[in-house]
Scaffold this active site. Structure first.
Site, PDB file in Angstrom:
ATOM      1  N   HIS A   1      75.228  66.197   7.737  1.00 12.87           N
ATOM      2  CA  HIS A   1      73.912  66.400   8.367  1.00 12.87           C
ATOM      3  C   HIS A   1      73.608  65.245   9.329  1.00 12.87           C
ATOM      4  O   HIS A   1      73.124  65.466  10.438  1.00 12.87           O
ATOM      5  CB  HIS A   1      72.799  66.422   7.302  1.00 12.87           C
ATOM      6  CG  HIS A   1      72.839  67.583   6.354  1.00 12.87           C
ATOM      7  ND1 HIS A   1      72.813  67.423   4.995  1.00 12.87           N
ATOM      8  CD2 HIS A   1      72.898  68.925   6.578  1.00 12.87           C
ATOM      9  CE1 HIS A   1      72.824  68.614   4.403  1.00 12.87           C
ATOM     10  NE2 HIS A   1      72.891  69.552   5.347  1.00 12.87           N
TER      11      HIS A   1
ATOM     12  N   LYS B   1      63.837  78.553  -4.390  1.00 12.26           N
ATOM     13  CA  LYS B   1      64.987  77.735  -4.797  1.00 12.26           C
ATOM     14  C   LYS B   1      64.529  76.621  -5.724  1.00 12.26           C
ATOM     15  O   LYS B   1      63.401  76.141  -5.610  1.00 12.26           O
ATOM     16  CB  LYS B   1      65.639  77.089  -3.553  1.00 12.26           C
ATOM     17  CG  LYS B   1      66.641  77.991  -2.861  1.00 12.26           C
ATOM     18  CD  LYS B   1      67.453  77.164  -1.881  1.00 12.26           C
ATOM     19  CE  LYS B   1      68.385  78.032  -1.046  1.00 12.26           C
ATOM     20  NZ  LYS B   1      69.096  77.243  -0.022  1.00 12.26           N
TER      21      LYS B   1
ATOM     22  N   ARG C   1      80.215  74.506  10.348  1.00 10.17           N
ATOM     23  CA  ARG C   1      81.357  73.835   9.725  1.00 10.17           C
ATOM     24  C   ARG C   1      82.634  74.622   9.881  1.00 10.17           C
ATOM     25  O   ARG C   1      83.709  74.062  10.050  1.00 10.17           O
ATOM     26  CB  ARG C   1      81.093  73.633   8.224  1.00 10.17           C
ATOM     27  CG  ARG C   1      80.079  72.568   7.925  1.00 10.17           C
ATOM     28  CD  ARG C   1      79.684  72.592   6.490  1.00 10.17           C
ATOM     29  NE  ARG C   1      79.064  73.871   6.156  1.00 10.17           N
ATOM     30  CZ  ARG C   1      78.394  74.130   5.048  1.00 10.17           C
ATOM     31  NH1 ARG C   1      78.304  73.204   4.122  1.00 10.17           N
ATOM     32  NH2 ARG C   1      77.841  75.303   4.835  1.00 10.17           N
TER      33      ARG C   1
ATOM     34  N   SER D   1      75.981  70.080   0.591  1.00  7.89           N
ATOM     35  CA  SER D   1      75.091  69.468  -0.406  1.00  7.89           C
ATOM     36  C   SER D   1      75.391  70.019  -1.794  1.00  7.89           C
ATOM     37  O   SER D   1      75.366  69.273  -2.782  1.00  7.89           O
ATOM     38  CB  SER D   1      73.628  69.760  -0.063  1.00  7.89           C
ATOM     39  OG  SER D   1      73.290  69.226   1.184  1.00  7.89           O
TER      40      SER D   1
END
Ligand code: PNS
Length: 158
Positions: A18, A42, A91, A128
């Site tokens: 990040h 979440k 990514r 993460s």
């Protein structure tokens, strides 16, 4: 005219990947606003306040970057801040389908453009979720996250 970009995400917690994307966005735009999503659905490891604090610490060297939170639709937040560009890191091809869908939906909803920045190859395997999983088993994530994040992970998962 000042060109501002929004870097949205969950950042639970911020990783070196990040930081790389925000650093590069900060070199391309006059201002970058990092926006931490408040998602009640979440269950994050870190609170929004903790995630903001870790981001501020990790990005403290960048004078044109602000960190804040948002709830609700990203396009509404972008509109309220007068920002027309979202920056997201990509990514791998596996990120592309969902990111493209969100980019197209955000353009449909709010006429907001998304610019994709390819993640540096050295961080392309980083997420993460994996950091939390590895740290949870006592694995070494010291080269994957900023120092303050490492400290907080150790405290939280002790
Ligand atoms: O770091 P993440 O989890 O990939 O970030 C995803 C994020 C926060 C960018 C996305 O979930 C989001 O924009 N959430 C806000 C709600 C919203 O606008 N949903 C519609 C997206 S088209």
């Amino acid at each position: 005219m000042t060109l501002t970009a929004l870097c949205p995400g969950t950042f639970d917690p911020v990783t070196n990947g990040h930081v790389d994307i925000v650093q590069r966005a900060a070199g391309l735009f006059d201002r970058v606003v990092v926006a931490v999503v408040e998602n009640p659905a979440k269950e994050p490891l870190f609170s929004v306040a903790e995630r903001i604090q870790m981001l501020r610490e990790a990005l403290s060297g960048l004078g044109n970057v602000d960190v804040e939170s948002f709830s609700g639709l990203l396009v509404d937040h972008a509109r309220s801040r007068g920002v027309g560009v979202i920056v997201k890191g990509l990514r791998a091809v596996s990120d592309f389908d969902y990111e493209l869908q969100m980019a197209q939906m955000n353009r449909h909803l709010g006429e907001v453009e998304t610019y994709f920045v390819p993640t540096s190859p050295r961080w392309s395997y980083l997420s993460s979720s994996l950091v939390k999983e590895i740290a949870g088993y006592g694995g070494d994530v010291s080269r994957l996250v900023p120092e303050q994040v490492l400290r907080r992970l150790k405290e939280r998962l002790a």
